[in-house]
Design an enzyme around this catalytic site. Sequence first.
Site, PDB file in Angstrom:
ATOM      1  N   HIS A 150      35.800  39.001  45.259  1.00  0.00           N
ATOM      2  CA  HIS A 150      35.454  37.936  43.974  1.00  0.00           C
ATOM      3  C   HIS A 150      34.251  39.494  43.664  1.00  0.00           C
ATOM      4  CE1 HIS A 150      31.480  36.628  41.949  1.00  0.00           C
ATOM      5  NE2 HIS A 150      32.371  36.144  41.323  1.00  0.00           N
ATOM      6  N   ASN A 151      34.621  39.714  42.457  1.00  0.00           N
ATOM      7  CA  ASN A 151      33.761  40.382  41.772  1.00  0.00           C
ATOM      8  C   ASN A 151      33.371  42.047  42.637  1.00  0.00           C
ATOM      9  OD1 ASN A 151      33.257  39.186  39.239  1.00  0.00           O
ATOM     10  ND2 ASN A 151      30.860  38.693  40.040  1.00  0.00           N
ATOM     11  N   ASP A 182      36.255  42.466  35.929  1.00  0.00           N
ATOM     12  CA  ASP A 182      36.278  41.891  35.020  1.00  0.00           C
ATOM     13  C   ASP A 182      36.058  43.051  33.826  1.00  0.00           C
ATOM     14  OD1 ASP A 182      35.205  39.999  36.712  1.00  0.00           O
ATOM     15  OD2 ASP A 182      33.532  39.441  36.074  1.00  0.00           O
TER      16      ASP A 182
END
Length: 614
Positions: A150-151, A182
């Site tokens: 994640h991220n 992102d």
Amino acid sequence: MQETNDSFPAPGNSRKKIEKDWHYNDNDKLKQGRITIEEFRAIYRIIAHREEVIEIFNTYSSNRKILSESNLIDFLQQEQYSIEMESNFAYEIIQKYEPIEEVKRERGMSFEGFTRYMDSPECLLFKNECQEVYQDMTCPLNDYFISSSHNTYLISDQLLGRSDLWGYVSALVKGCRCLEIDCWDGSQNEPIVYHGYTLTSKLLFKTVIQAIHKYAFLTSDYPVVLSLENHCSPAQQEVMAEHLQTILGDTLLSDMLDDFPDKLPSPEALKFKILVKNKKIGTLAQTRERRGSDKHGQIAEYEEDEETEQEEEEIESKCTEVFLAKEMEEKEEETKKGGLMLFRKKKPTKVKISLALSDLVIYTKAEKFRTFQHSRLYQQFNENNSIGETQARKLSKLKAQEFIYHTRNFITRIYPKATRTDSSNYNPQEFWNLGCQMVALNFQTPGVPMDLQNGKFLDNGGSGYVLKPLFLRDAKSNFNPSEKLQDSNPVTLTIRLISGIQLPPSYHSSTNKADTLVIIEIFGVPNDQVKQQTRVIKKNAFSPRWNETFTFIIHMPELALIRFVVENQGMITGNEFLGQYTLPVLCMNKGYRRVPLFSKLGESLDPASLFVYV
């Protein structure tokens, strides 16, 4: 130089430790802070002396001096469960580990040779077979657990933390196969990567893709999925598409493997390929028709609810148990309205997407999750969902079997809730129990969740892909992790925790005098979750001996992980973590085994280990 004249100085910073624990002063006869080779050997014998290994050796040695080849065969068959070994297996062990040539020629093994064998990789707890890719890799992608981050660009917290290429490099080196990017508009028409609307630092999208291209297949040959959270304008989306094609080249999957697919391809078919996960316009057939055409400036639109993933999570976190109870009471009406309405609807907005980027999405089209019923009726095989942990947890409690039916057919990604601004993690096991393929964690944050992540994906050669158990793939299965299955085959696991070997020192002590204890914990379906611990051995982390036996009944071993944790007992601030090791239960060897220990950050603490009998 004569052996008796060779001498070794004591390391300055470790002098106190050596004096107290290794009898340095007793052997430094000249009191000059130096020892001879013979004195060094004496210290080595003190360190290497392990009474528990001597007891095993004496049990099988006819004369308590040499282990004959036939003695060794008896040991391997009776204690190490090497039933179907080749005729020369014992002889090969002797040739490999016996240091004394005369004993080796006699096809025997001295105690020194036996100790070397017991300390070797062949006697580790983790099965050798699991260190290679051994599972069927020709099933559809949705049949696998996939190591997911994640991220990935963040290496600390979610609000002020630094974005760094190391996030991607370290995740790929650990075997991660799904990375999150992102993307936002940057200056000079160059897209950037950072956590939007925060003070996290920024990376160029181009350099992120370059790093991924360099390290994608260093650890595993199997496909990498780039999960794009795309906030860019159509113009910069075109730049993203250009970078993906130019930098990744042939490794980028930009077309179907088959003409008329009705299921996802396998990891084997996608070896050395990088897949883009993003919103997509149109069908795969339409994408193929446009292949090779000029898409510059071509833009398409799709409708999307206004809430982002993060906003949904914030709303979900405010839902109450009373609200959930009311949801359960609404039956047919609830279904018609779309199942679990956990957040208010907003007027859909039109989102613009560059056709150039859209057409790079083949088998991993991001599709907003609505309800399980909607997915059954309308979702296509190449569409996958991202569900926040809060919503996923509620769905798992209310509609577990529907959830499992969903994950049998569609790749489902779980991500941490937005309130985890410190980059903390949830327990991934609860979502693996439901068959969720991509359980995304913050790889930069050490702790139990990442220990479970690292332990689970040790399996299948560390390839980042682990085949889900049949009961999570078979459409006829009625598996529910919260219910006891009638046709399950529980296993009885018995572990005798014998001793510790040079355990990590306590940070609270200048000597290696920790008050050590070991916790053994099973993670799996709720009925299998259990924790047991040893008594405390006072003031000894160098060679503590417990000799305690623990028994576990494991109903669903296919999903179970076992975690060994060594702690230093603390009276005021709680116990101090010293080391841990986590692995799948079905990847455990039987017999006398060594359990290696790792730090909180996942670094090896060798030679620190536990000695067990399974």
